[in-house]
Design a protein around this motif. Structure first.
Motif, PDB file in Angstrom:
ATOM      1  N   GLU A   1      40.608  29.093  44.530  1.00 27.05           N
ATOM      2  CA  GLU A   1      41.848  29.581  45.150  1.00 27.05           C
ATOM      3  C   GLU A   1      42.334  30.822  44.417  1.00 27.05           C
ATOM      4  N   LEU A   2      43.030  31.660  45.156  1.00 29.47           N
ATOM      5  CA  LEU A   2      43.465  32.952  44.619  1.00 29.47           C
ATOM      6  C   LEU A   2      44.434  32.771  43.453  1.00 29.47           C
ATOM      7  N   ASP A   3      44.191  33.526  42.401  1.00 26.71           N
ATOM      8  CA  ASP A   3      45.099  33.547  41.262  1.00 26.71           C
ATOM      9  C   ASP A   3      45.871  34.864  41.357  1.00 26.71           C
ATOM     10  N   TYR A   4      47.091  34.772  41.835  1.00 23.95           N
ATOM     11  CA  TYR A   4      47.879  35.998  42.084  1.00 23.95           C
ATOM     12  C   TYR A   4      48.123  36.787  40.810  1.00 23.95           C
ATOM     13  N   GLN A   5      48.329  36.036  39.718  1.00 22.40           N
ATOM     14  CA  GLN A   5      48.641  36.715  38.459  1.00 22.40           C
ATOM     15  C   GLN A   5      47.491  37.567  37.955  1.00 22.40           C
ATOM     16  N   GLN A   6      46.301  37.060  38.149  1.00 24.02           N
ATOM     17  CA  GLN A   6      45.121  37.765  37.646  1.00 24.02           C
ATOM     18  C   GLN A   6      44.570  38.782  38.647  1.00 24.02           C
ATOM     19  N   SER A   7      45.151  38.831  39.818  1.00 24.96           N
ATOM     20  CA  SER A   7      44.622  39.721  40.856  1.00 24.96           C
ATOM     21  C   SER A   7      45.439  40.993  40.959  1.00 24.96           C
ATOM     22  N   GLU A   8      44.802  42.030  41.434  1.00 21.37           N
ATOM     23  CA  GLU A   8      45.522  43.294  41.622  1.00 21.37           C
ATOM     24  C   GLU A   8      46.491  43.174  42.794  1.00 21.37           C
ATOM     25  N   GLN A   9      47.627  43.848  42.633  1.00 22.31           N
ATOM     26  CA  GLN A   9      48.600  43.886  43.715  1.00 22.31           C
ATOM     27  C   GLN A   9      48.332  45.137  44.545  1.00 22.31           C
ATOM     28  N   PRO A  10      48.029  44.973  45.826  1.00 21.73           N
ATOM     29  CA  PRO A  10      47.631  46.133  46.632  1.00 21.73           C
ATOM     30  C   PRO A  10      48.636  47.284  46.600  1.00 21.73           C
ATOM     31  N   ASN A  11      49.933  46.976  46.745  1.00 20.14           N
ATOM     32  CA  ASN A  11      50.925  48.053  46.803  1.00 20.14           C
ATOM     33  C   ASN A  11      50.944  48.865  45.520  1.00 20.14           C
ATOM     34  N   ALA A  12      50.920  48.152  44.406  1.00 19.85           N
ATOM     35  CA  ALA A  12      50.969  48.841  43.115  1.00 19.85           C
ATOM     36  C   ALA A  12      49.734  49.715  42.935  1.00 19.85           C
ATOM     37  N   LYS A  13      48.601  49.196  43.346  1.00 24.86           N
ATOM     38  CA  LYS A  13      47.364  49.961  43.164  1.00 24.86           C
ATOM     39  C   LYS A  13      47.348  51.185  44.092  1.00 24.86           C
ATOM     40  N   ILE A  14      47.796  50.992  45.301  1.00 22.38           N
ATOM     41  CA  ILE A  14      47.843  52.123  46.240  1.00 22.38           C
ATOM     42  C   ILE A  14      48.734  53.226  45.659  1.00 22.38           C
TER      43      ILE A  14
END
Lengths: 368, 240
Positions: B55-68
């Motif tokens: 299952e997705l780990d939000y904390q460890q994953s990149e946030q699309p908006n921030a990366k964009i």
């Protein structure tokens, strides 16, 4: 592949015919005539002596050969189509009222009065290509053609209904071609087909008893040399077993009907999405930049991915359904000559087992 | 952007210079060829097993908006610098048709949608892997096939790249999607780098997402799908 525009040509059918004339060797003839709607020919209301041949429709083969069926998405869908499309043809033949029982079977039927086999040459929602071979019990080839149809927007509604096949014109054309060949069969030939079918079945059960009645000629066709006497007990036994064979074939055919009804809705959506992706992409090229979805725009990209995703999800659903279907093939229980026989396993396995049991019963009952 | 301990952390291939625009069409072909044939003997990936529920780990994953936002700013700065350089030099020329940083926003939004799955159920054996994703199609790979498959939709391929498993999808209009799966030692984390690019374009966008294992059988219900009964669920009996 450039698609015809629906606004210009209401229904554009491309039928590539590799024709065989009845009583002649099949001749390949590539031709691209354009057809409008193909109406199905119906048998006249007054019953004819020539109608009523039983038709065995073997599950289609596919030209697409991929070593691993789990990988190729096309193969996964194709495995469903090889069983689904014969049933669409069966329904069309039934509707034409020219034939006796039309049954879809997993393997060649030795007792077929008229045998139809087919190979899927292409199928992607936008086009369908089927190579169809029809031969009677004597080995005479009635038809050996490749049919090809290209779908248009008019073939797809907003909510696809599997009972209204987008390639129905193609199936109508096949049915019409077969019934046209039937008109050329004389009453004598018709009788010979029925007798030969019966004897072929007898030979399959007991070659040592019945092989002498049939012989192949130089062209490979089967010649009926003579018939067993009407009171021949061995032959009477074969006739009774053949009746049981029909019951079994009906049960197998019911399985394919079930598959048609269960998989039909998902398959219709898969075709719809596939068509949309293929044709939509071509249309996109023609859309002017000022009118919205220009080629290369983000909207266009998103649309392409969305359609791709939906079609893939439909493939997944088709694969799951097909797998479940194979796993859930119910045992066929039948009563033959006072014996209750239960067959289980895949349909192919059941079919082979059935043949073995039939031969066994025949030998037991005719043994001295 | 959150930090990633991911072994599959992918960075963006920002500007691919445009003088080679003609070659860019060939890029897809080269990419596909290298992605399929070149490493047929590269079997080390087979020792990696992705099997399990993730299952997705939000904390460890990149946030699309921030990366964009970050990539867009970087691209703008770079574009400004190049523009400045072209003004200062007669010989330096920028093709105005390419290098639009707005592309990053489009790619980023698309990547976000493509990598939206939050749960994976993976089954793997010697010969193939089936990655089922929630609300998305399954990614399937036959390790023995090693070929491109071409369908009406485009081209698909998969292959091991050392210990990482790569799925490549090339769609009409030059849309290219790559999912790169890798796993940390001890199978504590599954990392998926989803890269989106347009054939011939100057930018790509990679979204790195991390997944942690979970035991699916912890559910109170055991659900099965059959044609006859559709989906039927039964309560799981546990022995305490």
């Amino acid at each position: 592949m450039r698609m015809p525009r629906a606004g210009l040509i209401p229904v554009l059918l491309l039928l590539v015919s590799c024709a065989a004339v009845f009583r002649q060797a099949p001749v390949t003839e590539i031709d691209s005539p354009e057809f409008n709607q193909v109406e199905l020919d119906y048998a006249p209301d007054s019953p004819s002596d020539l109608s009523g041949l039983n038709v065995s429709l073997e599950v289609f083969a596919s030209t697409l050969e991929v070593s691993s069926p789990i990988y190729s998405s096309a193969t996964r869908t194709r495995s469903v189509e090889t069983r689904y499309l014969p049933y669409v043809l069966k329904r069309t033949l039934d509707r034409s009222r020219y034939w006796g029982a039309v049954r879809v079977l997993p393997k060649p039927d030795p007792s077929a009065e008229l045998h139809i086999s087919g190979t899927i040459a292409s199928s992607n929602g936008a086009e369908l290509g089927l190579s169809i071979r029809v031969a009677d019990a004597t080995g005479q080839v009635w038809i050996d053609k490749t049919y090809h149809e290209i779908a248009t927007d008019l073939d797809y509604g907003a909510d696809p209904n599997y009972l209204d096949d987008p390639f129905q014109n193609l199936f109508n054309q096949i049915a019409n071609d077969i019934s046209s060949q039937l008109q050329l069969v004389s009453a004598k030939e018709h009788r010979r087909i029925l007798d030969t079918a019966m004897l072929r079945y007898a030979v399959a059960l007991s070659p040592e008893s019945f092989s002498e009645y049939l012989a192949h000629d130089r062209t490979g066709a089967l010649n009926l040399l003579s018939l067993p006497a009407k009171e021949d007990p061995l032959f009477n036994r074969v006739e009774k077993i053949r009746q049981s064979e029909y019951l079994f074939a009906d049960a197998v055919d019911a399985h394919y009907e079930n598959l048609f009804r269960q998989l039909g809705p998902t398959y219709a959506w898969w075709r719809h999405y596939s068509y949309e992706l293929i044709v939509g992409n071509e249309k996109l090229e023609q859309i002017d930049a000022t009118r919205g979805a220009t080629r290369g725009s983000w909207y266009a990209m998103e649309r392409i991915y969305k359609t791709y995703k939906e079609s893939k999800m439909n493939e997944d659903a088709l694969r799951e359904l097909a797998l479940s279907f194979d796993n859930e093939t119910r045992p066929i229980v039948t009563n033959i000559a006072g014996k209750v026989i239960e067959l289980s396993g895949t349909l192919d396995m059941q079919y082979d087992e059935w043949r073995r049991i039939m031969r066994e019963i025949y030998r037991e009952e005719t043994a001295f | 952007m959150s930090s990633l301990s991911s072994v599959a952390y992918e960075t963006e291939g920002t500007t691919v210079h445009t003088a080679v625009k003609v070659l860019s069409g060939m890029f897809v072909i080269v990419l596909l060829l290298t992605d399929t044939a070149a490493l047929a003997a590269e079997n080390e990936g087979l020792s990696v097993d992705f099997t399990g529920s993730w299952e997705l780990d939000y904390q460890q994953s990149e946030q699309p908006n921030a990366k964009i936002r970050w990539l867009y700013t970087q691209a703008r700065l770079k574009a400004e610098r190049e523009l400045q350089r072209s003004r200062n030099s007669r010989d330096y020329h920028i093709d105005p048709r390419v290098g639009n940083p707005q592309t990053i926003i489009g790619l980023g939004r698309l990547a976000e949608k493509i990598a939206a799955a939050t749960v994976f159920n993976i089954k793997q054996d010697q010969n193939h892997i089936v990655i089922k994703r929630n609300d998305d199609f399954a990614l399937i790979c036959d390790f023995n096939l090693g070929e491109l498959t071409e369908s009406s939709f485009g081209k698909e391929s998969c292959r091991w790249r050392k210990n990482r498993l790569s799925f490549l999808i090339v769609l009409p209009d030059g849309l290219i999607v790559r999912h790169l799966f890798s796993i940390t030692p001890g199978q504590r984390q599954l990392n998926v780098a989803t890269t989106v690019r347009i054939s011939g374009g100057d930018y790509s966008f990679t979204l790195n997402r991390a997944y942690t294992p979970f035991a699916q059988n912890e559910s109170m219900y055991d659900c099965k799908y059959t044609i006859a009964n559709q989906t039927t669920c039964s309560l799981v009996r546990r022995n305490n």
